[in-house]
Write a protein that holds these residues in place. Structure first.
Motif, PDB file in Angstrom:
ATOM      1  N   GLY A   1       0.700  -1.210   0.037  1.00  0.00           N
ATOM      2  CA  GLY A   1       0.135   0.033  -0.079  1.00  0.00           C
ATOM      3  C   GLY A   1       0.731   1.142  -0.003  1.00  0.00           C
ATOM      4  N   LYS A   2       2.126   1.259   0.034  1.00  0.00           N
ATOM      5  CA  LYS A   2       2.975   2.429   0.137  1.00  0.00           C
ATOM      6  C   LYS A   2       4.034   2.136  -1.209  1.00  0.00           C
ATOM      7  N   PRO A   3       4.484   3.484  -1.705  1.00  0.00           N
ATOM      8  CA  PRO A   3       5.716   3.456  -2.648  1.00  0.00           C
ATOM      9  C   PRO A   3       6.790   2.654  -2.070  1.00  0.00           C
ATOM     10  N   LEU A   4       7.634   1.950  -3.099  1.00  0.00           N
ATOM     11  CA  LEU A   4       8.541   1.406  -2.702  1.00  0.00           C
ATOM     12  C   LEU A   4       9.875   2.391  -1.873  1.00  0.00           C
ATOM     13  N   ILE A   5       9.840   3.667  -2.495  1.00  0.00           N
ATOM     14  CA  ILE A   5      10.926   4.499  -1.570  1.00  0.00           C
ATOM     15  C   ILE A   5      10.374   4.932  -0.245  1.00  0.00           C
ATOM     16  N   PHE A   6       9.086   4.733  -0.203  1.00  0.00           N
ATOM     17  CA  PHE A   6       8.835   4.870   1.370  1.00  0.00           C
ATOM     18  C   PHE A   6       9.355   4.059   2.396  1.00  0.00           C
ATOM     19  N   TRP A   7       9.453   2.720   2.014  1.00  0.00           N
ATOM     20  CA  TRP A   7       9.945   1.565   3.063  1.00  0.00           C
ATOM     21  C   TRP A   7      11.529   1.978   3.202  1.00  0.00           C
ATOM     22  N   THR A   8      12.267   2.433   1.995  1.00  0.00           N
ATOM     23  CA  THR A   8      13.603   2.608   2.289  1.00  0.00           C
ATOM     24  C   THR A   8      13.977   3.701   3.224  1.00  0.00           C
TER      25      THR A   8
ATOM     26  N   TYR B   1       7.953  11.769  -7.172  1.00  0.00           N
ATOM     27  CA  TYR B   1       8.459  10.915  -6.257  1.00  0.00           C
ATOM     28  C   TYR B   1       8.403  11.545  -4.501  1.00  0.00           C
ATOM     29  N   VAL B   2       9.059  12.871  -4.640  1.00  0.00           N
ATOM     30  CA  VAL B   2       8.959  13.547  -3.331  1.00  0.00           C
ATOM     31  C   VAL B   2       7.762  13.761  -2.850  1.00  0.00           C
ATOM     32  N   ARG B   3       6.736  14.069  -3.888  1.00  0.00           N
ATOM     33  CA  ARG B   3       5.372  14.366  -3.359  1.00  0.00           C
ATOM     34  C   ARG B   3       4.482  13.268  -2.839  1.00  0.00           C
ATOM     35  N   LEU B   4       5.016  11.968  -3.117  1.00  0.00           N
ATOM     36  CA  LEU B   4       4.488  10.805  -2.808  1.00  0.00           C
ATOM     37  C   LEU B   4       5.042  10.200  -1.420  1.00  0.00           C
ATOM     38  N   LEU B   5       6.529  10.374  -1.542  1.00  0.00           N
ATOM     39  CA  LEU B   5       7.281  10.182  -0.174  1.00  0.00           C
ATOM     40  C   LEU B   5       6.616  10.945   0.860  1.00  0.00           C
ATOM     41  N   PHE B   6       6.458  12.097   0.721  1.00  0.00           N
ATOM     42  CA  PHE B   6       6.209  13.070   1.788  1.00  0.00           C
ATOM     43  C   PHE B   6       4.844  12.503   2.362  1.00  0.00           C
ATOM     44  N   LYS B   7       3.786  12.366   1.277  1.00  0.00           N
ATOM     45  CA  LYS B   7       2.440  11.966   1.407  1.00  0.00           C
ATOM     46  C   LYS B   7       2.385  10.758   2.304  1.00  0.00           C
ATOM     47  N   SER B   8       3.225   9.679   1.870  1.00  0.00           N
ATOM     48  CA  SER B   8       3.418   8.417   2.893  1.00  0.00           C
ATOM     49  C   SER B   8       3.550   8.650   4.170  1.00  0.00           C
ATOM     50  N   LEU B   9       4.884   9.312   4.385  1.00  0.00           N
ATOM     51  CA  LEU B   9       5.485   9.715   5.546  1.00  0.00           C
ATOM     52  C   LEU B   9       4.460  10.300   6.368  1.00  0.00           C
ATOM     53  N   LYS B  10       3.754  11.441   6.060  1.00  0.00           N
ATOM     54  CA  LYS B  10       2.825  12.191   6.688  1.00  0.00           C
ATOM     55  C   LYS B  10       1.770  11.271   7.178  1.00  0.00           C
ATOM     56  N   GLU B  11       1.076  10.226   6.404  1.00  0.00           N
ATOM     57  CA  GLU B  11       0.016   9.369   6.723  1.00  0.00           C
ATOM     58  C   GLU B  11       0.603   8.326   7.916  1.00  0.00           C
ATOM     59  N   GLU B  12       1.815   8.114   7.911  1.00  0.00           N
ATOM     60  CA  GLU B  12       2.406   7.171   9.095  1.00  0.00           C
ATOM     61  C   GLU B  12       3.035   8.023  10.276  1.00  0.00           C
ATOM     62  N   ASN B  13       2.849   9.207   9.984  1.00  0.00           N
ATOM     63  CA  ASN B  13       3.250  10.228  11.150  1.00  0.00           C
ATOM     64  C   ASN B  13       4.864  10.014  11.408  1.00  0.00           C
TER      65      ASN B  13
END
Length: 83
Positions: free
Chosen positions: A26-33, A55-67
Motif C-alpha cells: 500500500g505504500k511506494p517502494l521508496i517509502f519503505w527505504t 516521487y518527493v510528493r508521494l514520499l512525503f504523503k506516505s510519511l505524513k500518513e504514518e506520522n
C-alpha cells in the motif's frame, strides 16, 4: 561525527517503469527505504536524490500518513541529464 544517508531514486528505470513508486503493501517502494533509514536513528540526515517531484510528493504523503517526521530528509533534485 555526522553520518549521512544517501537514497537515490531516479524515475527513468529502463526495465521496470517507475519502480520506485510501485506499491508495496500500500505504500511506494521508496517509502519503505526512507522509513527504515529514519527509524534506524543512525543518520543525522538523509539525502533523497531524485529527478522527480512526483516521487518527493508521494514520499512525503506516505510519511505524513504514518506520522513519520521528515525533518532529517534533504531533497537533492537532479536534472534528467544527471540521472
Amino acid at each position: 561525527m555526522e553520518i549521512i544517508g544517501f537514497v537515490p531514486a531516479r524515475s527513468g528505470s529502463s526495465r521496470l517503469k517507475n519502480k520506485n513508486i510501485r506499491k508495496l503493501n500500500g505504500k511506494p517502494l521508496i517509502f519503505w527505504t526512507l522509513k527504515q533509514a529514519i527509524n534506524s536513528k543512525l543518520f543525522s540526515k538523509i539525502i533523497f536524490s531524485t529527478d522527480s517531484k512526483n516521487y518527493v510528493r508521494l514520499l512525503f504523503k506516505s510519511l505524513k500518513e504514518e506520522n513519520i517526521p521528515k525533518n532529517k530528509i534533504v531533497i537533492d533534485f537532479r536534472s534528467k541529464r544527471e540521472s
